[in-house]
Structure formats: C-alpha cells, structure tokens
Design an enzyme around this catalytic site. Structure first.
Site, mmCIF file in Angstrom:
data_model
loop_
_atom_site.group_PDB
_atom_site.id
_atom_site.type_symbol
_atom_site.label_atom_id
_atom_site.label_comp_id
_atom_site.label_asym_id
_atom_site.label_seq_id
_atom_site.Cartn_x
_atom_site.Cartn_y
_atom_site.Cartn_z
ATOM 1 N N HIS A 259 -20.939 -28.540 1.702
ATOM 2 C CA HIS A 259 -20.023 -30.466 2.426
ATOM 3 C C HIS A 259 -19.170 -30.539 2.728
ATOM 4 O O HIS A 259 -18.590 -29.717 2.527
ATOM 5 C CB HIS A 259 -20.873 -30.676 0.664
ATOM 6 N N ARG B 71 -42.169 -35.049 1.445
ATOM 7 C CA ARG B 71 -41.009 -34.310 0.729
ATOM 8 C C ARG B 71 -41.289 -33.045 0.388
ATOM 9 O O ARG B 71 -40.839 -31.404 0.695
ATOM 10 C CB ARG B 71 -39.542 -35.342 0.649
HETATM 11 C C1 GRF Z 1 -21.126 -29.398 8.579
HETATM 12 O O1 GRF Z 1 -19.912 -30.321 8.588
HETATM 13 C C2 GRF Z 1 -21.951 -29.159 7.105
HETATM 14 O O2 GRF Z 1 -21.125 -29.311 5.676
HETATM 15 C C3 GRF Z 1 -22.968 -30.612 7.116
HETATM 16 O O3 GRF Z 1 -23.003 -30.681 8.178
HETATM 17 C C4 GRF Z 1 -21.678 -30.224 9.378
HETATM 18 C C5 GRF Z 1 -23.261 -29.064 10.056
HETATM 19 O O4 GRF Z 1 -22.233 -29.391 11.450
HETATM 20 N N1 GRF Z 1 -23.626 -30.842 5.313
HETATM 21 P P1 GRF Z 1 -22.879 -28.384 12.617
HETATM 22 O O5 GRF Z 1 -24.107 -28.809 12.941
HETATM 23 O O6 GRF Z 1 -23.098 -26.512 12.382
HETATM 24 O O7 GRF Z 1 -21.763 -27.776 13.489
#
Ligand code: GRF
Length: 183
Positions: free
Chosen positions: A102, A58
């Site tokens: 998030h 990573r």
């Molecule tokens: C969002 O809910 C973000 O907070 C989470 O992944 C999702 C991404 O959505 N970490 P998308 O792929 O942009 O539709």
C-alpha cells in the site's frame, strides 16, 4: 510455500519487479484487461481474467478469484495494485497467506487515494507498507515499511512513482524473506 499467485489491475510494474526478482510466480489474476496481462505473458506466466464488471456480487467475485488461484495450486497470494476489495472467502482459503502493498505508511492514509490524501494533508513524509491482508481494507499485521520524503511541488504522480520505486524493491524482498523463513 513456494507457489505465488499475484493479483493485479493496473500497469503491473510491481508484478514486473516480483517477476524480475525470480520469485516463483505460477499465476497472475487480473480483474480487468490491463498492462499486467502483457507483463505476465512476456514471462510465460499464465493469466486468469476474472472480470469485475461481469460479477457484481463481491463475495461471488472473490470465490471466482479463489478458484482461479486454486487451479494453479497457489500457496501465497500477493496483491500488487489489485483494485477490487476482496471478501472473506480468500482469507479462509489462504489464512495468513494474502499479502498487500500500500502506498502510504499505514495506518495513515488507507484507501484508494493514499498518495493524494497524503499530499492534501500536508505531511512531509509518506511511504509504503507491506502487510498481511485481512478482511478490513488496508489493515493487518505490518511486515515492512519504508519512508519516502515529500518534495515541495510534488504532484501525486511524481510522488507515487517514487513510492513505487521503493515498493518494487521492498515487496519482492519481503516476499523472499517469507518464503525463505518457511523453507
Ligand atoms: C502501487 O502503488 C500499490 O501499492 C497500489 O497500486 C500501485 C500499483 O502499481 N495499491 P503498478 O500497477 O504495479 O505499477
């Protein structure tokens, strides 16, 4: 601080909202083949694939992401559904300049299953959080939050879609606020 690099792994709907908000995105970095590639391509934004499968370590993976961002002179990094945990080198390269969204009201429900975890806990309200990312996952200073009410019978997909509706507005607005404050 006008050159934004977006990190994505999934459907890219948040990337799409950032682009639709006319924010100055100069590069998109993905860790796998995903719909975000098409979305970036449709807007003429260069895409860098740093394939997670190909780089097991990573820290090494993080160095490659940083290199990809630096090739485009990125100044601000916006994670938008990026599914690889990044290590210290990105925070050294972009101090206080890595953002994340998030799908929960942090510090509740950290981790990759935030929506499912909120449903399982039986809370009535969840939401989303825009925050500065730090080496600790789903932690760091909170920049914006908005609540989303959980409805009886909600599935994880239905609830996540309503949360993402909010993220697609709140994240671009928050990024814009940061750029304007720095101008
Ligand atoms: C969002 O809910 C973000 O907070 C989470 O992944 C999702 C991404 O959505 N970490 P998308 O792929 O942009 O539709």
């Amino acid at each position: 601080m006008r050159r934004i690099g977006v990190l994505a792994s999934g459907s890219g709907s948040i990337l799409d909202a950032i682009l639709a908000a006319d924010l100055p995105v100069v590069a998109v970095v993905v860790d796998r083949d995903c719909r975000a590639v098409e979305i970036a391509g449709a807007s003429g934004v260069p895409v860098e694939l740093v394939e997670r499968k190909a780089v097991k370590d990573r820290v090494e993976f993080t160095h490659q992401v940083v290199d990809a961002l630096q090739r485009h002179d990125v100044e601000l990094v916006a994670m938008a559904g990026f599914m690889t945990i990044l290590e210290k080198p990105i925070f050294d390269a972009f101090p206080d300049r890595v953002l994340n969204t998030h799908p929960s009201l942090l510090p509740s429900f950290r981790g990759a299953h935030a929506v499912e975890d909120a449903l399982a806990a039986g809370v009535k309200v969840t939401g989303c959080t825009i925050h500065l990312a730090v080496p600790d996952v789903d932690a760091g200073p909170i920049l914006a939050q908005e609540a989303v009410t959980i409805r009886a019978g909600d599935t994880a997909d239905e609830l996540h879609e309503r949360i993402k509706d909010v993220e697609r507005r709140l994240y671009p607005d928050t990024i814009k606020g940061l750029i304007d404050a720095d101008a």
